[in-house]
Design a protein around this motif. Structure first.
Motif, PDB file in Angstrom:
ATOM      1  N   GLU A  60       0.952  -1.228   0.102  1.00  0.00           N
ATOM      2  CA  GLU A  60      -0.203   0.114   0.053  1.00  0.00           C
ATOM      3  C   GLU A  60       1.002   1.275   0.058  1.00  0.00           C
ATOM      4  O   GLU A  60       0.736   2.176  -0.736  1.00  0.00           O
ATOM      5  CB  GLU A  60      -0.877  -0.046   1.057  1.00  0.00           C
ATOM      6  CG  GLU A  60      -1.800   1.064   1.321  1.00  0.00           C
ATOM      7  CD  GLU A  60      -3.014   1.122   0.407  1.00  0.00           C
ATOM      8  OE1 GLU A  60      -3.796   1.975   0.455  1.00  0.00           O
ATOM      9  OE2 GLU A  60      -3.095   0.035  -0.166  1.00  0.00           O
ATOM     10  N   ARG A  61       1.739   1.160   0.876  1.00  0.00           N
ATOM     11  CA  ARG A  61       2.725   2.317   1.071  1.00  0.00           C
ATOM     12  C   ARG A  61       4.122   1.748   1.281  1.00  0.00           C
ATOM     13  O   ARG A  61       4.477   1.361   2.414  1.00  0.00           O
ATOM     14  CB  ARG A  61       2.479   3.278   2.417  1.00  0.00           C
ATOM     15  CG  ARG A  61       2.440   4.684   2.147  1.00  0.00           C
ATOM     16  CD  ARG A  61       1.944   5.750   2.904  1.00  0.00           C
ATOM     17  NE  ARG A  61       2.200   5.407   4.384  1.00  0.00           N
ATOM     18  CZ  ARG A  61       1.262   5.179   5.102  1.00  0.00           C
ATOM     19  NH1 ARG A  61       0.020   5.620   5.202  1.00  0.00           N
ATOM     20  NH2 ARG A  61       1.587   4.734   6.431  1.00  0.00           N
ATOM     21  N   PRO A  62       5.179   1.344   0.340  1.00  0.00           N
ATOM     22  CA  PRO A  62       6.347   0.635   0.530  1.00  0.00           C
ATOM     23  C   PRO A  62       7.350   1.815   1.142  1.00  0.00           C
ATOM     24  O   PRO A  62       7.161   3.120   0.669  1.00  0.00           O
ATOM     25  CB  PRO A  62       6.819   0.314  -1.036  1.00  0.00           C
ATOM     26  CG  PRO A  62       5.693   0.640  -1.989  1.00  0.00           C
ATOM     27  CD  PRO A  62       4.520   1.528  -1.198  1.00  0.00           C
ATOM     28  N   ARG A  63       8.112   1.028   2.003  1.00  0.00           N
ATOM     29  CA  ARG A  63       9.048   1.718   2.569  1.00  0.00           C
ATOM     30  C   ARG A  63      10.107   2.258   1.369  1.00  0.00           C
ATOM     31  O   ARG A  63      10.127   1.923   0.429  1.00  0.00           O
ATOM     32  CB  ARG A  63       9.873   1.138   3.715  1.00  0.00           C
ATOM     33  CG  ARG A  63      10.741  -0.022   3.154  1.00  0.00           C
ATOM     34  CD  ARG A  63      11.316  -0.503   4.549  1.00  0.00           C
ATOM     35  NE  ARG A  63      11.769  -2.024   4.225  1.00  0.00           N
ATOM     36  CZ  ARG A  63      12.833  -2.205   3.806  1.00  0.00           C
ATOM     37  NH1 ARG A  63      13.869  -1.364   3.526  1.00  0.00           N
ATOM     38  NH2 ARG A  63      13.258  -3.313   3.564  1.00  0.00           N
ATOM     39  N   ALA A  64      10.769   3.523   1.973  1.00  0.00           N
ATOM     40  CA  ALA A  64      11.643   4.116   0.932  1.00  0.00           C
ATOM     41  C   ALA A  64      12.724   3.019   0.490  1.00  0.00           C
ATOM     42  O   ALA A  64      13.240   2.384   1.406  1.00  0.00           O
ATOM     43  CB  ALA A  64      12.464   5.158   1.406  1.00  0.00           C
ATOM     44  N   GLY A  65      13.260   2.872  -0.724  1.00  0.00           N
ATOM     45  CA  GLY A  65      14.340   2.044  -1.156  1.00  0.00           C
ATOM     46  C   GLY A  65      13.920   0.769  -1.684  1.00  0.00           C
ATOM     47  O   GLY A  65      14.918  -0.012  -2.257  1.00  0.00           O
ATOM     48  N   LEU A  66      12.799   0.375  -1.612  1.00  0.00           N
ATOM     49  CA  LEU A  66      12.383  -0.901  -2.198  1.00  0.00           C
ATOM     50  C   LEU A  66      12.205  -0.732  -3.523  1.00  0.00           C
ATOM     51  O   LEU A  66      12.013   0.357  -4.285  1.00  0.00           O
ATOM     52  CB  LEU A  66      10.887  -1.300  -1.375  1.00  0.00           C
ATOM     53  CG  LEU A  66      11.121  -1.660  -0.098  1.00  0.00           C
ATOM     54  CD1 LEU A  66       9.773  -2.233   0.556  1.00  0.00           C
ATOM     55  CD2 LEU A  66      12.132  -2.791   0.227  1.00  0.00           C
ATOM     56  N   ALA A  67      12.346  -1.763  -4.360  1.00  0.00           N
ATOM     57  CA  ALA A  67      12.102  -1.958  -5.819  1.00  0.00           C
ATOM     58  C   ALA A  67      10.776  -2.399  -6.147  1.00  0.00           C
ATOM     59  O   ALA A  67      10.326  -2.977  -7.127  1.00  0.00           O
ATOM     60  CB  ALA A  67      13.108  -2.782  -6.509  1.00  0.00           C
ATOM     61  N   VAL A  68       9.726  -1.622  -5.237  1.00  0.00           N
ATOM     62  CA  VAL A  68       8.160  -2.156  -5.729  1.00  0.00           C
ATOM     63  C   VAL A  68       7.511  -0.824  -5.581  1.00  0.00           C
ATOM     64  O   VAL A  68       8.019   0.458  -4.999  1.00  0.00           O
ATOM     65  CB  VAL A  68       7.738  -3.037  -4.722  1.00  0.00           C
ATOM     66  CG1 VAL A  68       8.425  -4.271  -5.019  1.00  0.00           C
ATOM     67  CG2 VAL A  68       7.688  -2.468  -3.262  1.00  0.00           C
ATOM     68  N   SER A  92      13.866  -7.201  -6.921  1.00  0.00           N
ATOM     69  CA  SER A  92      15.302  -6.925  -7.262  1.00  0.00           C
ATOM     70  C   SER A  92      15.237  -5.512  -8.045  1.00  0.00           C
ATOM     71  O   SER A  92      14.584  -5.666  -9.100  1.00  0.00           O
ATOM     72  CB  SER A  92      16.387  -7.750  -7.437  1.00  0.00           C
ATOM     73  OG  SER A  92      17.691  -7.212  -7.798  1.00  0.00           O
ATOM     74  N   LYS A  93      16.115  -4.527  -7.722  1.00  0.00           N
ATOM     75  CA  LYS A  93      16.337  -3.329  -8.539  1.00  0.00           C
ATOM     76  C   LYS A  93      17.012  -3.757  -9.918  1.00  0.00           C
ATOM     77  O   LYS A  93      16.690  -3.320 -11.061  1.00  0.00           O
ATOM     78  CB  LYS A  93      16.912  -2.259  -8.074  1.00  0.00           C
ATOM     79  CG  LYS A  93      18.441  -2.531  -7.593  1.00  0.00           C
ATOM     80  CD  LYS A  93      19.017  -1.279  -6.976  1.00  0.00           C
ATOM     81  CE  LYS A  93      20.481  -1.410  -6.619  1.00  0.00           C
ATOM     82  NZ  LYS A  93      21.055  -0.398  -5.993  1.00  0.00           N
ATOM     83  N   TYR A  94      17.567  -4.931  -9.795  1.00  0.00           N
ATOM     84  CA  TYR A  94      18.509  -5.302 -10.754  1.00  0.00           C
ATOM     85  C   TYR A  94      17.556  -6.092 -12.121  1.00  0.00           C
ATOM     86  O   TYR A  94      17.989  -6.304 -13.239  1.00  0.00           O
ATOM     87  CB  TYR A  94      19.614  -6.205 -10.712  1.00  0.00           C
ATOM     88  CG  TYR A  94      20.706  -5.579  -9.736  1.00  0.00           C
ATOM     89  CD1 TYR A  94      21.258  -4.543 -10.270  1.00  0.00           C
ATOM     90  CD2 TYR A  94      20.929  -5.692  -8.266  1.00  0.00           C
ATOM     91  CE1 TYR A  94      22.325  -3.592  -9.500  1.00  0.00           C
ATOM     92  CE2 TYR A  94      21.583  -5.095  -7.328  1.00  0.00           C
ATOM     93  CZ  TYR A  94      22.300  -4.061  -8.129  1.00  0.00           C
ATOM     94  OH  TYR A  94      23.197  -3.387  -7.366  1.00  0.00           O
ATOM     95  N   CYS A  95      16.552  -6.676 -11.515  1.00  0.00           N
ATOM     96  CA  CYS A  95      15.585  -7.530 -12.487  1.00  0.00           C
ATOM     97  C   CYS A  95      13.977  -7.114 -11.934  1.00  0.00           C
ATOM     98  O   CYS A  95      13.318  -8.041 -11.393  1.00  0.00           O
ATOM     99  CB  CYS A  95      15.814  -8.727 -12.499  1.00  0.00           C
ATOM    100  SG  CYS A  95      16.101  -9.580 -10.807  1.00  0.00           S
ATOM    101  N   PRO A  96      13.808  -5.726 -12.116  1.00  0.00           N
ATOM    102  CA  PRO A  96      12.504  -5.266 -11.752  1.00  0.00           C
ATOM    103  C   PRO A  96      11.316  -5.865 -12.288  1.00  0.00           C
ATOM    104  O   PRO A  96      10.104  -5.982 -11.619  1.00  0.00           O
ATOM    105  CB  PRO A  96      12.353  -3.892 -12.189  1.00  0.00           C
ATOM    106  CG  PRO A  96      13.152  -3.764 -13.077  1.00  0.00           C
ATOM    107  CD  PRO A  96      14.541  -4.755 -12.999  1.00  0.00           C
ATOM    108  N   ASP A  97      11.212  -6.638 -13.438  1.00  0.00           N
ATOM    109  CA  ASP A  97      10.118  -7.124 -13.938  1.00  0.00           C
ATOM    110  C   ASP A  97      10.138  -8.577 -13.810  1.00  0.00           C
ATOM    111  O   ASP A  97       9.204  -9.394 -14.627  1.00  0.00           O
ATOM    112  CB  ASP A  97      10.277  -7.039 -15.555  1.00  0.00           C
ATOM    113  CG  ASP A  97       9.936  -5.505 -16.148  1.00  0.00           C
ATOM    114  OD1 ASP A  97       9.186  -4.650 -15.025  1.00  0.00           O
ATOM    115  OD2 ASP A  97      10.718  -5.176 -16.925  1.00  0.00           O
ATOM    116  N   SER A  98      10.934  -9.209 -12.852  1.00  0.00           N
ATOM    117  CA  SER A  98      10.917 -10.613 -12.661  1.00  0.00           C
ATOM    118  C   SER A  98      11.381 -10.976 -11.413  1.00  0.00           C
ATOM    119  O   SER A  98      12.173 -11.311 -10.734  1.00  0.00           O
ATOM    120  CB  SER A  98      12.313 -11.256 -13.486  1.00  0.00           C
ATOM    121  OG  SER A  98      12.250 -11.090 -14.728  1.00  0.00           O
ATOM    122  N   PRO A  99      10.066 -10.681 -10.517  1.00  0.00           N
ATOM    123  CA  PRO A  99      10.222 -11.009  -9.128  1.00  0.00           C
ATOM    124  C   PRO A  99      10.276 -12.611  -8.989  1.00  0.00           C
ATOM    125  O   PRO A  99      10.096 -13.283  -9.739  1.00  0.00           O
ATOM    126  CB  PRO A  99       8.920 -10.659  -8.565  1.00  0.00           C
ATOM    127  CG  PRO A  99       7.845 -10.436  -9.599  1.00  0.00           C
ATOM    128  CD  PRO A  99       8.758 -10.156 -10.875  1.00  0.00           C
TER     129      PRO A  99
END
Length: 146
Positions: A60-68, A92-99
């Motif tokens: 709903e409100r992700p904490r800062a720094g998450l890749a979501v 991961s910020k390195y593969c944002p489209d592949s959780p």
């Protein structure tokens, strides 16, 4: 108006009122709850959506720094008694489209205000499996009705 026509109209009116009341009561008593609830998880506010035994936790409100972002699905599964069983995801910020999905399960606290699920997953480094495994524990603590 004769007494008989008055009684017929009154009886029809009462039957209509009774039918509407029964219909309204039935609709209220069998309709599922529509309100979602908000929960804290690891510094992020989450939204729990429940439909029957199915459960979904969304950011709903992700904490800062998450890749979501808001609305991202973290968990989906089922509640069986006081037990959750389903799939969690690592982002991961390195593969944002592949959780990376993995199986988790665990108990609901006796007061229904905490859900704790655990599962093992392979560790990845920049979206590449490392061959190492870790166990994640996700704890959701009730906050309020959203």
């Amino acid at each position: 108006m004769t007494v008989i026509s008055h009684l017929i109209r009154t009886k029809c009116h009462l039957l209509l009122i009774l039918a509407l009341q029964v219909s309204a009561f039935t609709a209220v008593s069998i309709a599922p709850a529509a309100a979602d609830s908000c929960w804290w998880h690891n510094g992020s506010l989450m939204r729990l959506v429940a439909q029957g035994n199915n459960r979904w936790f969304y950011y709903e409100r992700p904490r800062a720094g998450l890749a979501v972002g808001p609305g991202t699905l973290l968990f989906d599964g089922v509640k069986q008694g006081n037990w959750y069983n389903g799939t969690a995801r690592v982002f991961s910020k390195y593969c944002p489209d592949s959780p990376m999905p993995y199986h988790v399960e665990g108990p609901v606290s006796g007061n229904q205000l905490r859900v704790t699920v655990e599962g093992s997953r392979e560790v990845q480094q920049r979206c590449v499996p490392t061959g190492r495994w870790t166990t994640d524990r996700l704890v959701f603590t009730y906050s309020h009705q959203c």
